[in-house]
Design an enzyme around this catalytic site. Structure first.
Site, short mmCIF file in Angstrom:
data_model
loop_
_atom_site.label_atom_id
_atom_site.label_comp_id
_atom_site.label_asym_id
_atom_site.label_seq_id
_atom_site.Cartn_x
_atom_site.Cartn_y
_atom_site.Cartn_z
N TYR A 136 0.85 -1.19 0.00
CA TYR A 136 0.00 0.00 0.00
C TYR A 136 0.88 1.23 0.00
CZ TYR A 136 -3.63 3.28 1.70
OH TYR A 136 -4.49 4.34 1.86
N LYS A 164 -1.72 -1.53 -3.81
CA LYS A 164 -2.72 -0.46 -3.80
C LYS A 164 -1.93 0.83 -4.00
CE LYS A 164 -6.00 2.01 -0.80
NZ LYS A 164 -6.58 2.10 0.56
#
Length: 294
Positions: A136, A164
């Site tokens: 992320y 992400k």
């Protein structure tokens, strides 16, 4: 090959009037999301207010939501930390619970160099080898950018399967796609950039807006995948005011306000986030009306 689907909802954490986690509402909300466009639920990420949750609260949420959506949706645990040992312990527990994946945020505040980031994520992956891991990257919150070259090195580790990407930089996303194998999954970390990121090799979104428009987001992505780019573009333009309205102040303040407007008793955010300003709630309410969501 790991498949988390197209729409991964970064799920809010409901609180009762005393500020305690409301596990019963969390269970109902998880089922609702799974029935309305969400392929995977990301539990106890930033949208779930992980900084103000205890580990005991987080692990109970994992358990409750895993049970609620069994056979309907996958569950990904937010078990990242800026302490490598703490992240390892939480991720091993998520693996023991039989969850479907782990979201690992770039360590925040301590600003590791790129090799430190590589060693951090590698240590977590090796400590929980049976659990698929999604990186992320959100430099706006962590103050450190996970560079494409580092992502490419990490993608060589068998259970680091996705990222992400919330840098807001399409050139960076394009470079990640260029440097990683086709099976490495790239998800938009910004609702408003879902369609542009699909166009440069992404496969979906870790979404906040899917709390209220999950089916519409699914339609947009599926239209793009079928080659119906005009339909996808029109849906993107239609949903853009919602994607922007939800982030007029710090997330998840306004998505919780949206859910309350739609009849969900999810409570407010714990401090230090607090309540939504009334002026922004009024603006959000108009956007929801315009989209026929109220």
């Amino acid at each position: 090959m790991v498949n988390f689907g197209r729409i991964l909802t970064a799920m809010i954490t409901p609180f009762d009037t005393e500020g305690r986690v409301d596990y019963a509402i969390a269970e109902k909300l998880a089922i609702h999301l799974a029935d309305n466009g969400s392929d995977t639920l990301v539990v106890c990420g930033t949208t779930g207010e992980s900084p103000t949750l205890s580990w005991d609260e987080e692990f109970e949420l994992f358990r409750v939501i895993q049970s609620a959506v069994a056979g309907k949706a996958k569950v990904m645990a937010g078990t990242g930390s800026n302490s490598t040992q703490e992240a390892i312990a939480a991720t091993q527990k998520a693996q023991a619970l039989g969850l479907d994946g782990s979201l690992q945020v770039v360590p925040y505040y301590n600003k590791p160099p790129q090799d430190g980031l590589y060693q951090h994520f590698r240590a977590i992956a090796e400590a929980a080898p049976d659990l698929p891991i999604m990186l992320y990257n959100v430099p706006g919150r962590t103050s450190q950018n996970l560079l494409p070259e580092t992502v490419a090195r990490l993608a060589e580790i068998s259970n680091i399967v996705a990222i992400k990407e919330a840098s807001g930089n399409l050139d960076q996303v394009s470079q990640v796609r260029r440097l990683t194998p086709p099976e490495f999954l790239i998800y938009s970390g910004d609702d408003s950039l879902t369609l542009p990121i699909l166009a440069v090799g992404g496969c979906g979104v870790v979404s906040v807006a899917s709390h209220v428009a999950g089916n519409q987001l699914q339609q947009m992505i599926q239209a793009f995948e079928r080659g119906n780019t005009t339909v996808a573009r029109d849906l993107h333009i239609q949903l853009l005011p919602l994607c922007k309205a939800l982030f007029l102040t710090t997330n998840p303040i306004l998505v919780k306000a949206a859910m309350r407007l739609m009849g969900w008793e999810v409570g407010s955010c714990r401090l230090p986030l607090g309540e939504a300003p009334e002026s922004l709630v009024t603006e959000l309410k108009q956007v929801l009306h315009d989209l026929h969501l109220l």
